[in-house]
Design an enzyme around this catalytic site. Structure first.
Site, PDB file in Angstrom:
ATOM      1  N   ASP A 113       0.827  -1.200   0.000  1.00  0.00           N
ATOM      2  CA  ASP A 113       0.000   0.000   0.000  1.00  0.00           C
ATOM      3  C   ASP A 113       0.859   1.247   0.000  1.00  0.00           C
ATOM      4  OD1 ASP A 113      -1.806   2.030   0.387  1.00  0.00           O
ATOM      5  OD2 ASP A 113      -3.014   0.928   1.808  1.00  0.00           O
ATOM      6  N   ASP A 311      -2.168   5.930  -5.988  1.00  0.00           N
ATOM      7  CA  ASP A 311      -2.491   5.034  -4.884  1.00  0.00           C
ATOM      8  C   ASP A 311      -2.616   3.604  -5.397  1.00  0.00           C
ATOM      9  OD1 ASP A 311      -3.343   4.294  -2.215  1.00  0.00           O
ATOM     10  OD2 ASP A 311      -5.376   4.173  -3.013  1.00  0.00           O
TER      11      ASP A 311
END
Length: 425
Positions: A113, A311
């Site tokens: 992430d 992201d």
């Protein structure tokens, strides 16, 4: 030879115990880790019951929406955000890698992430965690960090009931409690001694992902900070399509072996959320036309948190309302099919075959053109095709579907991110 054979057998046994398909048990090598989609045939976290296409899309959209709302609320806060609270935004970790933790090593699957800093894993005895847990008692190098440790100041809500530094955090509809811990980890064949991570002891609610988390943000507890000498805060990934059965996605750590022919755009810094990878999205082209978007819909504003981030955990790209409407309307105009339907949060769907225009994201110094595979989701059964983008409340998020089959290179020392087409499905 015998040693490597024994290692391979042990790895296969470990993979089977984790629920991994043995065909997927190719060993990681060098500083390269295989990247799996969380619902791929190579993942033990794929749903036990096969969802219909529509159910799958609606579930993914709902999780995605929660993540985007949290990202937007996070950057819009007026006060300084605690470094490690980025972990709260992992609503639907999409891509996982193998990480070996402890001595002897235990293989854990962790979600990568880019909008999160710290690492955490479910530990043995954790109430409410998944069945796959790290057994700290079996590791001779495991340590629980005390309250005096400097890292204790970098976790959310640290408390010191006993000697251990414990933390509590909320995430989605869940709460998480754990001990701040340290152990040796190995990524591919790279050992990283004394890595700080959270050892989860209790979770409530149903938003907690069963796997651990590997934060690739820029904060002090992130992989980049803890492996600074080894990887020089440089990494890249190529994300395989979630439809692909033949995965060859990869996470490449460190400057060695990164593509030489790649175009970059500068990374921007938001001092109130320094972990996020902000970039300057200056315009969007649909076909050959640059659509008319109000400048403030794309402008970077550190005081409000507005702007654009890259992201890896959000699935579908989100644009703030004025930008999304402009792109969507031009897309519809070029498709030239009158009957537009909707599905969940997607408002531009078609029940007949379409030819979609290319959408080009125009960054400072870099254009990223998205062909149909990065733009459309198709149902195999019902013949529905949707534009895989939606509107966002406060923040433009370039998400992982739009990044698939690109090599995305984060060069933090030179404050830039690069994109190059690369087939990795």
């Amino acid at each position: 030879m015998k040693t490597s054979f024994v290692a391979l057998v042990l790895f296969l046994v470990s993979s089977l115990a984790q629920g991994l398909n043995p065909k997927c048990a190719t060993q990681d090598h060098g500083s390269n880790l295989q990247v799996f989609h969380v619902y791929s045939p190579c993942s033990p976290f794929k749903p036990s019951k096969q969802l219909s296409w529509e159910e799958d899309v609606l579930q993914t959209l709902a999780k995605d929406q929660a993540r985007v709302q949290y990202l937007s609320s996070l950057v819009a806060k007026k006060s300084v955000v605690p470094i490690a609270s980025g972990r709260q935004i992992v609503q639907s970790p999409t891509y996982i890698v193998r990480v070996n933790i402890g001595t002897p090593p235990q293989t854990m699957l962790m979600a990568m992430d880019t909008s999160s800093d710290a690492a955490w894993v479910p530990c043995t005895g954790c109430i409410g965690c998944s069945s796959t847990a790290f057994d700290s008692a079996k590791s001779t190098t495991f340590n629980t960090l005390g309250c005096q440790a400097a890292q204790c100041k970098q976790v959310p809500n640290p408390t010191c009931g006993g000697s251990a530094c414990t933390f509590n955090m909320t995430y989605g509809g869940s709460t998480i409690a754990g001990n701040l811990s340290m152990d040796n980890i190995t990524l591919a064949t790279d050992p990283i001694p004394n890595y700080t991570f959270g050892c989860l002891q209790k979770t409530t609610g149903n938003s907690v992902p069963p796997q651990g988390l590997l934060g690739l943000g820029r904060g002090p507890l992130s992989l980049l900070s803890q492996s600074q000498n080894l990887y020089q805060s440089t990494f890249s990934y190529c994300l395989p399509s979630f439809k692909s059965l033949n995965f060859s996605g990869s996470l490449r750590l460190g400057p060695t072996g990164q593509p030489l022919r790649i175009k970059y755009t500068p990374l921007l810094k938001n001092p109130r959320k320094p972990s996020l990878y902000y970039v300057n999205l200056v315009a969007i082209r649909v076909g050959r036309k640059i659509v008319d978007i109000p400048p403030n819909a794309l402008a970077f504003n550190p005081s409000t948190g507005a702007g654009t981030i890259i992201d890896s955990g959000t699935v579908f790209t989100r644009l703030v309302q004025p930008a999304y409407v402009a792109v969507r309307d031009e897309f519809r105009r070029r498709v030239r099919v009158a009957n537009v339907t909707s599905l969940g949060g997607f408002d531009t769907c078609y029940s007949v075959p379409i030819v979609a225009p290319t959408i080009t994201l125009m960054f400072s110094g870099l254009n990223v053109s998205l062909p149909q595979d990065n733009l459309l989701i198709h149902s195999t059964a019902g013949g529905i095709t949707c534009l895989a983008m939606a509107s966002a409340p406060a923040l433009n998020v370039i998400a992982n579907m739009q990044q698939q089959n690109h090599r995305v290179l984060f060069d933090v020392p030179n404050s830039r991110v690069g994109f190059a087409r690369e087939q990795c499905s």
